[in-house]
Design a protein around this motif. Structure first.
Motif, PDB file in Angstrom:
ATOM      1  N   VAL A 212       1.307  -1.602  -5.603  1.00  0.00           N
ATOM      2  CA  VAL A 212       0.289  -0.557  -5.687  1.00  0.00           C
ATOM      3  C   VAL A 212      -0.471  -0.663  -7.006  1.00  0.00           C
ATOM      4  CG1 VAL A 212      -0.126   1.929  -5.588  1.00  0.00           C
ATOM      5  CG2 VAL A 212       1.721   0.923  -4.238  1.00  0.00           C
ATOM      6  N   LEU A 213       0.241  -0.995  -8.072  1.00  0.00           N
ATOM      7  CA  LEU A 213      -0.395  -1.165  -9.381  1.00  0.00           C
ATOM      8  C   LEU A 213      -1.425  -2.288  -9.358  1.00  0.00           C
ATOM      9  CD1 LEU A 213      -0.388  -0.467 -12.471  1.00  0.00           C
ATOM     10  CD2 LEU A 213       1.285  -2.311 -12.718  1.00  0.00           C
ATOM     11  N   LEU A 214      -1.046  -3.451  -8.826  1.00  0.00           N
ATOM     12  CA  LEU A 214      -1.962  -4.590  -8.772  1.00  0.00           C
ATOM     13  C   LEU A 214      -3.144  -4.303  -7.855  1.00  0.00           C
ATOM     14  CD1 LEU A 214       0.548  -7.591  -8.592  1.00  0.00           C
ATOM     15  CD2 LEU A 214      -0.565  -6.617 -10.599  1.00  0.00           C
TER      16      LEU A 214
ATOM     17  N   PRO B  94      -7.492 -14.311  -5.818  1.00  0.00           N
ATOM     18  CA  PRO B  94      -6.948 -13.194  -5.037  1.00  0.00           C
ATOM     19  C   PRO B  94      -5.726 -13.569  -4.197  1.00  0.00           C
ATOM     20  CG  PRO B  94      -9.341 -13.184  -4.929  1.00  0.00           C
ATOM     21  CD  PRO B  94      -8.954 -14.453  -5.632  1.00  0.00           C
ATOM     22  N   ALA B  95      -5.637 -14.814  -3.740  1.00  0.00           N
ATOM     23  CA  ALA B  95      -4.457 -15.208  -2.957  1.00  0.00           C
ATOM     24  C   ALA B  95      -3.183 -15.049  -3.776  1.00  0.00           C
ATOM     25  CB  ALA B  95      -4.613 -16.660  -2.483  1.00  0.00           C
ATOM     26  N   ASP B  96      -3.243 -15.357  -5.077  1.00  0.00           N
ATOM     27  CA  ASP B  96      -2.071 -15.195  -5.940  1.00  0.00           C
ATOM     28  C   ASP B  96      -1.763 -13.724  -6.160  1.00  0.00           C
ATOM     29  OD1 ASP B  96      -1.538 -18.126  -7.052  1.00  0.00           O
ATOM     30  OD2 ASP B  96      -3.700 -17.811  -7.034  1.00  0.00           O
ATOM     31  N   LEU B  97      -2.789 -12.903  -6.170  1.00  0.00           N
ATOM     32  CA  LEU B  97      -2.592 -11.463  -6.287  1.00  0.00           C
ATOM     33  C   LEU B  97      -1.881 -10.926  -5.047  1.00  0.00           C
ATOM     34  CD1 LEU B  97      -3.342  -9.167  -8.260  1.00  0.00           C
ATOM     35  CD2 LEU B  97      -5.416  -8.819  -6.913  1.00  0.00           C
TER      36      LEU B  97
ATOM     37  N   SER C 182      -2.120  -4.533  -1.004  1.00  0.00           N
ATOM     38  CA  SER C 182      -0.766  -3.979  -0.857  1.00  0.00           C
ATOM     39  C   SER C 182      -0.326  -3.904   0.598  1.00  0.00           C
ATOM     40  CB  SER C 182      -0.696  -2.589  -1.490  1.00  0.00           C
ATOM     41  OG  SER C 182      -1.524  -1.679  -0.785  1.00  0.00           O
ATOM     42  N   ARG C 183      -1.272  -3.672   1.511  1.00  0.00           N
ATOM     43  CA  ARG C 183      -1.022  -3.646   2.963  1.00  0.00           C
ATOM     44  C   ARG C 183      -0.008  -2.574   3.360  1.00  0.00           C
ATOM     45  NH1 ARG C 183      -1.313 -10.173   4.454  1.00  0.00           N
ATOM     46  NH2 ARG C 183      -3.153 -10.548   3.157  1.00  0.00           N
TER      47      ARG C 183
END
Length: 440
Positions: free
Chosen positions: A164-166, A101-104, A193-194
């Motif tokens: 937003v897609l990811l 998740p960090a890479d995401l 996305s924050r």
């Protein structure tokens, strides 16, 4: 190292109102398709891990007096095989580091392309490790896997910003596993996305609903945990207990984040060759498996036992510390998996200790265990609002969800002050990668 680019700005939609409406409907339809695919694969991932672990999983003692000192050859074989395969796969990853998740988050915040080859390979590594008994979580790999799937389908929703897609793909994974679409959508915006762009929460909600539908179709109304305790009052005793649990959760979560993010240095200092590093935690897990079999695998069954108040207080306390240390050892030495599940594990058990200390025997249930779970998860993943909503959707307990606000606020602020916004932000910071946050 990826260059640090500014977060993507929303592209102005062109055309008249009808054209814009058609574009928005196309995006929602594309996100529904992403949700369906991610949901189906997440259910398959979860089911496959569950089936493979059932081949070797032992009975779990409820107290130290129930322990039988007997080693299982099936557990030994599962740990040996999974650690050997993992060691070979680590050589295919850059610097032997699996992606998660960090890479995401890095891809969404710095507008960089997600490395799909390493992402899918890391998901496979997590599948092998979880099936073989590694003391790691299953939810983080599914979140990252969902992000990789959505990135692969970017052409379907080309007008949608990458972040937003990811985030939509990631939240679909959570919705499928937890049956919590609202919390999953909030998590997508709070932790990934924050931000809310010109498309608002629509894409994430669409993906989450579609993933939930798939999960309901294949798994039925299956949830990680159910609430069994009485609803709380708001007496001074209850409020002070929530405050104390929040403080303890914040300190414990900070310790967990520090150990997990520092453990790779221990692995490097050990000078154990990369392909043999997973054998180290595998051997330790096998040695302690007769005494603490609860540490093997995802730990979902142990969480359910703690929620039901069936574990002795001495065993609960021992497992809280043992889980933190064991997960740090696994992740540091390449036995890859998620960090969300272990936080849920030790948070639930911490709350279980409080349950046994402050409640009467006939009322012990998931009450403070739930508060501990949501407080530790919120502090670790840096998503307090999403964590509270997910717990509400999972347990259906409004009273305890409202009370959890107290413990979540304290735990999140303590951990944020000590180790940063989340474990993912700290992982990126230690790699020299900056992401948007309000704390310097």
């Amino acid at each position: 190292m990826m260059p640090n680019l500014p977060a993507p700005a929303d592209t102005e939609l062109q055309g008249n109102a009808l054209d814009q409406l058609l574009i928005r409907f196309k995006i929602i339809a594309g996100c529904c398709l992403i949700g369906l695919i991610v949901g189906f694969l997440a259910v398959g991932f979860l089911s496959l891990v569950g089936f493979l672990t059932s081949l070797w999983s032992p009975d779990l003692p409820n107290s130290f007096s129930d322990i039988e000192w007997r080693y299982s050859p099936l557990i030994g074989a599962a740990l040996l095989i999974s650690s050997f395969i993992t060691g070979q796969l680590l050589k295919l990853l850059d610097n032997g580091r699996p992606h998660g998740p960090a890479d995401l988050i890095n891809a969404t915040q710095n507008n960089s392309a997600l490395d799909l080859r390493h992402g899918y390979l890391s998901s496979f590594v997590a599948l092998i490790n979880l099936s073989g008994g590694a003391s790691v979580g299953i939810f983080g790999p599914i979140v990252h896997f969902g992000g990789c799937i959505s990135a692969s389908m970017q052409k379907l929703v080309a007008q949608l910003p990458r972040d937003v897609l990811l985030a939509s793909g990631a939240c679909a994974g959570i919705a499928a596993v937890f049956h919590a679409p609202l919390g999953a959508a909030i998590f997508a915006h709070e932790a990934i996305s924050r931000r809310f762009g010109q498309f608002g929460a629509g894409p994430a909600l669409a993906a989450a609903f579609a993933a939930l539908w798939v999960s309901e179709y294949f798994l039925g109304n299956l949830r990680v945990s159910y609430f069994t305790g009485p609803e709380p009052g708001f007496s001074s005793k209850v409020l002070f207990t929530a405050v104390g649990l929040g403080v303890a959760s914040g300190i414990l979560s900070s310790l967990y984040i520090y150990i997990v993010t520092s453990s790779p240095k221990l692995a490097q200092a050990s000078r154990v060759p990369l392909q043999y590093r997973p054998l180290v935690p595998a051997i330790v897990l096998f040695l302690i498996s007769p005494m603490l079999p609860h540490l093997l695998g995802t730990g979902i069954e142990t969480i359910q036992l703690a929620m039901a108040g069936k574990l002795a207080i001495s065993l609960l306390a021992a497992l809280v510390i043992a889980k933190i240390l064991m997960t740090g050892l696994c992740l540091g030495f390449g036995y890859f998996g998620g960090v969300f599940g272990p936080a849920l594990f030790f948070g639930t058990l911490l709350g279980g200790v409080v349950d046994l200390l402050v409640t009467t025997p006939d009322s012990v249930g998931t009450s403070y265990a739930m508060l501990g779970a949501v407080s530790c998860v919120a502090a670790v993943i840096g998503a307090p609002f999403a964590s509270i909503v997910i717990i509400f959707e999972v347990t259906r307990s409004y009273g305890w969800t409202v009370l959890s606000i107290i413990s979540v606020i304290l735990a999140s602020q303590i951990s944020r002050s000590l180790v940063g916004r989340s474990i993912f932000d700290r992982q990126l910071s230690l790699r020299g990668i900056s992401v948007g946050d309000d704390r310097r």
